[in-house]
Design a protein around this motif. Structure first.
Motif, PDB file in Angstrom:
ATOM      1  N   ILE A  20       0.980  -0.830  -0.015  1.00 45.98           N
ATOM      2  CA  ILE A  20      -0.224   0.008   0.084  1.00 45.98           C
ATOM      3  C   ILE A  20       0.899   1.247   0.110  1.00 45.98           C
ATOM      4  N   LEU A  64      -5.492  -1.280   7.395  1.00 46.74           N
ATOM      5  CA  LEU A  64      -4.734  -1.517   6.295  1.00 46.74           C
ATOM      6  C   LEU A  64      -3.961  -2.725   6.578  1.00 46.74           C
ATOM      7  N   LEU A 122       4.764  -1.192   3.838  1.00 47.85           N
ATOM      8  CA  LEU A 122       3.397   0.147   3.896  1.00 47.85           C
ATOM      9  C   LEU A 122       4.324   1.276   3.745  1.00 47.85           C
ATOM     10  N   ILE A 172      -3.442  -1.310  11.597  1.00 50.64           N
ATOM     11  CA  ILE A 172      -2.217  -1.757  10.638  1.00 50.64           C
ATOM     12  C   ILE A 172      -1.997  -3.120  11.019  1.00 50.64           C
TER      13      ILE A 172
END
Length: 206
Positions: free
Chosen positions: A66, A86, A91, A110
């Motif tokens: 991401i 997420l 990341l 996360i």
């Protein structure tokens, strides 16, 4: 929605585009790319729920799973009470402009995409080994609870000073350990303006 691509990003929310639900519906995004980012948010791309729906984004990319670029208007917002989650092994949240924000009572989570992947809070990504979440990335997140990891994640290590500014509770969802160079550069306690507590599921080693 889902997207997979071999030449570019698996899924892109870019160029001032808006993906939004206004009722109870969730937004679920899954992007995969064998050559670039799994999910790319940039140039004003906005993912938003204004009702009670939550946002779930999972990426699987060759560069970042991401990636939130440092462009004005690039946001992930859940303003009506929903959560934001997420899932990524690698990341990137640019340190200056992007905004990830849940409601005043909401949770941002996360987690690693891969089961058992270790997490470094304040550290950097190590491909195939550790999901790193830098202090600067955490500073882009506003929530009541900032949750790191879940029951499927690996061990969590705090590897640097972090300075929580825009969430009340840092929730570590697995066995956690402070290193000698880590800690909190913020006031902690009930009188703190924003950062009031840390919670740990499992053991905490200091």
């Amino acid at each position: 929605g889902s997207g997979a691509y071999t030449l570019h990003h698996g899924m892109s929310i870019i160029n001032n585009s808006l993906l939004q639900t206004t009722g109870a519906g969730d937004i679920v995004l899954n992007g995969a790319s064998s050559s670039d980012n799994g999910v790319q948010l940039a140039t004003g791309g906005d993912v938003q729920t204004t009702g009670t729906g939550s946002i779930f984004i999972t990426g699987n990319g060759a560069v970042y799973d991401i990636n939130m670029a440092g462009d004005a208007g690039t946001t992930i917002l859940a303003t009506g009470g929903g959560a934001i989650r997420l899932a990524a092994d690698v990341l990137n949240i640019a340190s200056d402009i992007p905004v990830i924000s849940a409601s005043a009572t909401g949770t941002v989570t996360i987690v690693p995409r891969t089961r058992g992947r270790a997490i470094s809070v304040g550290g950097t990504d190590s491909a195939g080994v550790v999901l790193g979440i830098a202090d600067e990335e955490l500073d882009r997140i506003t929530a009541s609870i900032m949750q790191i990891g879940d029951a499927n994640s690996g061990a969590i290590t705090l590897d640097a000073l972090i300075s929580p500014a825009t969430y009340e509770t840092l929730a570590l969802s697995n066995n956690s350990r402070f290193t000698s160079s880590s800690g909190f550069a913020s006031t902690i306690g009930n009188t703190a303006t924003s950062y009031k507590r840390i919670s740990v599921v499992g053991t905490l080693t200091i």
